[in-house]
Design a protein around this motif. Structure first.
Motif, PDB file in Angstrom:
ATOM      1  N   LYS A 225       4.447  22.920  17.656  1.00 19.91           N
ATOM      2  CA  LYS A 225       4.720  22.790  16.062  1.00 19.91           C
ATOM      3  C   LYS A 225       5.550  21.747  15.231  1.00 19.91           C
ATOM      4  O   LYS A 225       5.764  20.993  14.166  1.00 19.91           O
ATOM      5  CB  LYS A 225       6.126  24.212  15.446  1.00 19.91           C
ATOM      6  CG  LYS A 225       4.778  25.546  15.593  1.00 19.91           C
ATOM      7  CD  LYS A 225       5.623  26.618  15.651  1.00 19.91           C
ATOM      8  CE  LYS A 225       5.486  27.920  16.140  1.00 19.91           C
ATOM      9  NZ  LYS A 225       5.747  29.068  15.216  1.00 19.91           N
ATOM     10  N   LEU A 226       6.372  21.612  16.774  1.00 12.84           N
ATOM     11  CA  LEU A 226       7.663  20.147  15.620  1.00 12.84           C
ATOM     12  C   LEU A 226       6.969  19.163  15.829  1.00 12.84           C
ATOM     13  O   LEU A 226       6.482  18.145  15.018  1.00 12.84           O
ATOM     14  CB  LEU A 226       8.781  20.432  16.443  1.00 12.84           C
ATOM     15  CG  LEU A 226       9.750  19.087  16.064  1.00 12.84           C
ATOM     16  CD1 LEU A 226      10.177  18.999  14.692  1.00 12.84           C
ATOM     17  CD2 LEU A 226      11.212  18.548  17.334  1.00 12.84           C
ATOM     18  N   SER A 227       5.687  19.540  17.080  1.00 10.67           N
ATOM     19  CA  SER A 227       5.446  17.626  17.115  1.00 10.67           C
ATOM     20  C   SER A 227       3.861  17.510  15.727  1.00 10.67           C
ATOM     21  O   SER A 227       3.515  16.435  15.265  1.00 10.67           O
ATOM     22  CB  SER A 227       4.439  17.837  18.946  1.00 10.67           C
ATOM     23  OG  SER A 227       5.680  18.228  19.433  1.00 10.67           O
ATOM     24  N   ALA A 228       3.435  18.779  15.850  1.00 10.64           N
ATOM     25  CA  ALA A 228       2.730  18.871  14.784  1.00 10.64           C
ATOM     26  C   ALA A 228       3.078  18.796  13.336  1.00 10.64           C
ATOM     27  O   ALA A 228       2.884  17.387  12.777  1.00 10.64           O
ATOM     28  CB  ALA A 228       1.623  20.171  15.072  1.00 10.64           C
ATOM     29  N   GLN A 229       4.216  19.111  13.450  1.00  4.63           N
ATOM     30  CA  GLN A 229       4.738  18.752  11.521  1.00  4.63           C
ATOM     31  C   GLN A 229       5.176  17.084  12.041  1.00  4.63           C
ATOM     32  O   GLN A 229       4.893  16.135  10.854  1.00  4.63           O
ATOM     33  CB  GLN A 229       6.018  18.777  11.285  1.00  4.63           C
ATOM     34  CG  GLN A 229       7.237  18.592  10.206  1.00  4.63           C
ATOM     35  CD  GLN A 229       8.270  20.114  10.738  1.00  4.63           C
ATOM     36  OE1 GLN A 229       8.487  20.703  11.264  1.00  4.63           O
ATOM     37  NE2 GLN A 229       8.643  19.457   9.215  1.00  4.63           N
ATOM     38  N   LEU A 230       6.013  16.804  13.066  1.00 10.87           N
ATOM     39  CA  LEU A 230       5.781  15.630  13.083  1.00 10.87           C
ATOM     40  C   LEU A 230       4.935  13.768  12.665  1.00 10.87           C
ATOM     41  O   LEU A 230       4.798  13.021  11.733  1.00 10.87           O
ATOM     42  CB  LEU A 230       7.027  14.240  14.227  1.00 10.87           C
ATOM     43  CG  LEU A 230       8.140  14.875  13.945  1.00 10.87           C
ATOM     44  CD1 LEU A 230       9.064  15.294  15.775  1.00 10.87           C
ATOM     45  CD2 LEU A 230       8.951  14.328  13.497  1.00 10.87           C
ATOM     46  N   VAL A 231       3.813  14.349  13.596  1.00  8.10           N
ATOM     47  CA  VAL A 231       2.363  13.261  12.897  1.00  8.10           C
ATOM     48  C   VAL A 231       1.844  13.515  11.655  1.00  8.10           C
ATOM     49  O   VAL A 231       0.624  13.754  11.809  1.00  8.10           O
ATOM     50  CB  VAL A 231       1.767  13.999  15.202  1.00  8.10           C
ATOM     51  CG1 VAL A 231       2.117  13.875  15.692  1.00  8.10           C
ATOM     52  CG2 VAL A 231       0.722  15.107  15.158  1.00  8.10           C
ATOM     53  N   LYS A 232       1.816  14.744  11.349  1.00  3.92           N
ATOM     54  CA  LYS A 232       1.275  15.666  10.386  1.00  3.92           C
ATOM     55  C   LYS A 232      -0.062  15.731  10.709  1.00  3.92           C
ATOM     56  O   LYS A 232      -1.435  15.119  10.237  1.00  3.92           O
ATOM     57  CB  LYS A 232       1.531  14.507   8.773  1.00  3.92           C
ATOM     58  CG  LYS A 232       2.549  13.739   8.184  1.00  3.92           C
ATOM     59  CD  LYS A 232       3.037  12.626   7.589  1.00  3.92           C
ATOM     60  CE  LYS A 232       4.103  12.575   6.860  1.00  3.92           C
ATOM     61  NZ  LYS A 232       4.530  11.110   5.831  1.00  3.92           N
ATOM     62  N   LEU A 233      -0.074  16.966  11.508  1.00  9.09           N
ATOM     63  CA  LEU A 233      -1.625  16.494  12.144  1.00  9.09           C
ATOM     64  C   LEU A 233      -2.430  17.250  10.958  1.00  9.09           C
ATOM     65  O   LEU A 233      -3.716  17.190  11.037  1.00  9.09           O
ATOM     66  CB  LEU A 233      -1.581  17.720  13.505  1.00  9.09           C
ATOM     67  CG  LEU A 233      -1.947  18.464  13.614  1.00  9.09           C
ATOM     68  CD1 LEU A 233      -2.936  16.571  14.609  1.00  9.09           C
ATOM     69  CD2 LEU A 233      -2.099  19.211  15.074  1.00  9.09           C
ATOM     70  N   ASP A 234      -1.632  18.171  10.396  1.00 10.73           N
ATOM     71  CA  ASP A 234      -2.818  19.367   9.245  1.00 10.73           C
ATOM     72  C   ASP A 234      -3.217  18.083   8.364  1.00 10.73           C
ATOM     73  O   ASP A 234      -4.148  18.502   7.510  1.00 10.73           O
ATOM     74  CB  ASP A 234      -1.876  20.085   8.531  1.00 10.73           C
ATOM     75  CG  ASP A 234      -1.601  21.299   9.955  1.00 10.73           C
ATOM     76  OD1 ASP A 234      -1.847  21.637  10.533  1.00 10.73           O
ATOM     77  OD2 ASP A 234      -0.772  21.839   9.959  1.00 10.73           O
ATOM     78  N   GLU A 235      -2.527  17.033   8.186  1.00 14.29           N
ATOM     79  CA  GLU A 235      -3.063  15.921   7.024  1.00 14.29           C
ATOM     80  C   GLU A 235      -4.435  15.466   7.226  1.00 14.29           C
ATOM     81  O   GLU A 235      -5.051  14.895   8.389  1.00 14.29           O
ATOM     82  CB  GLU A 235      -1.867  14.795   6.614  1.00 14.29           C
ATOM     83  CG  GLU A 235      -0.942  15.586   5.904  1.00 14.29           C
ATOM     84  CD  GLU A 235       0.040  14.714   5.775  1.00 14.29           C
ATOM     85  OE1 GLU A 235      -0.538  13.543   5.444  1.00 14.29           O
ATOM     86  OE2 GLU A 235       0.615  15.440   5.355  1.00 14.29           O
TER      87      GLU A 235
END
Length: 362
Positions: free
Chosen positions: A352-362
């Motif tokens: 979750k932290l990694s996804a947030q840092l790389v802005k995976l959902d954008e």
């Protein structure tokens, strides 16, 4: 250590180890520091050095280097029609992995007509191996590597990928999607080790940003390209035994609050294990931030694997390895990973932290 370790791969071993064996055998033979080389050669010529002694020295040297060389992949799997993406494939074990996979074409029989004797002959031919994409941050170096691999059998191409830039990662993935390239094997091989404190374009500590976050984003972006063809696919993360000293600090992932420790930073960046592997201690450019080139090229190499030997477990995982509860391999066999790397709660939080840092959902 299986029986194949002692019975297979000796031709490859001796072709790779000529320099190391020669140096170590000379050191063992001339270990008497009080005698000159000329004196020792004279003793041998007149029978002062026994043949038995020479044989024991040779066997000892071969045994030591064979152990250090580690496991060798004996898979005969063919990859014709498959596409492989290898990050950091212009040098080291990435390049040797590319070379091996390019050679894995399908054997087939073909009728060939020779005009010389006007007879039809049945010959065994080899179709091209995998389509390998060298994903590298330096296009000139990657192009040089591509030219050196052209005669290996498969199709090889170069694409720009800088894992220290999430924009570059997104651009690389978008290029594969645009060209409708179906990916069968993704080998996250590129990495940086124990460098001075540096930051990626997004401000992440370089080792965590490159070794983990860049590959994390790349893997997620390429998942659709690995699912759409409906064929078996593999994701291989080249990790490190260094993960054993890793400790993920969720509150200070990039050493903003505490003093920078390059060894700890490297260990942290290799702790996430998913069908992962330790290639062994390899004589490659990865250690450029640790030792001088003279020490690395002429001395340390005697105790390390060659890049070809270091690539064996990567090739094994790409062609032969089967899923295991450990999901971690070393020397072409199931290895052992730190318990924390199998902690599902920690894995979920770090995801979750990694996804947030790389802005995976954008």
């Amino acid at each position: 250590m299986c029986w194949a370790f002692f019975t297979e791969g000796w031709g490859l071993f001796f072709s790779e180890e000529l320099y190391n064996l020669s140096v170590l055998f000379s050191a063992a033979l001339f270990s008497d520091r009080n005698a000159s080389v000329a004196a020792l050669l004279w003793q041998y010529l007149v029978g002062g050095v026994s043949v038995t002694g020479l044989l024991w020295s040779a066997l000892w040297v071969v045994a030591v280097r064979r152990y250090l060389a580690g496991g060798l992949c004996t898979s005969t799997a063919r990859l014709t029609g498959q596409t492989v993406v290898i990050t950091g494939a212009n040098v080291g074990i990435g390049k040797e992995t590319a070379r091996d996979l390019l050679r894995r074409g399908e054997s087939y029989k073909k009728l060939l007509y020779y005009f010389k004797d006007k007879q039809v002959h049945l010959a065994c031919c080899l179709s091209p191996g995998a389509h390998v994409i060298l994903a590298c941050r330096s296009l000139p170096k990657a192009e040089e590597a591509r030219r050196s691999l052209l005669g290996e059998g498969g199709k090889v191409e170069v694409r720009l990928l800088d894992l220290s830039s999430l924009q570059s990662v997104r651009g690389f993935a978008a290029g594969l999607v645009k060209d409708n390239i179906k990916v069968h094997i993704l080998i996250n091989n590129a990495g940086v080790m124990m460098c001075p404190y540096m930051e990626t374009q997004e401000g992440f500590e370089m080792q965590m940003g490159t070794n983990h976050l860049g590959h994390f984003l790349l893997t997620n972006l390429l998942l659709p390209q690995m699912k759409q063809h409906g064929e078996p696919a593999r994701i291989i993360n080249v990790s490190s035994l260094g993960h054993l000293s890793g400790e993920i600090d969720m509150d200070d992932l990039f050493f903003k609050k505490k003093p920078y420790d390059k060894v700890q930073a490297y260990a942290n960046s290799t702790q996430i294990q998913v069908f992962s592997l330790h290639p062994g201690s390899v004589h490659s450019a990865l250690g450029r931030h640790i030792l001088s080139s003279v020490m690395n090229d002429y001395i340390l190499c005697l105790a390390l694997k060659t890049t070809l030997e270091g690539a064996q477990t990567t090739v094994y995982c790409a062609t032969q390895a089967k899923q295991h509860s450990e999901m971690y391999f070393s020397d072409c066999a199931v290895g052992w990973a730190l318990y924390a790397s199998k902690d599902e709660r920690l894995a979920e939080d770090f995801w979750k932290l990694s996804a947030q840092l790389v802005k995976l959902d954008e």
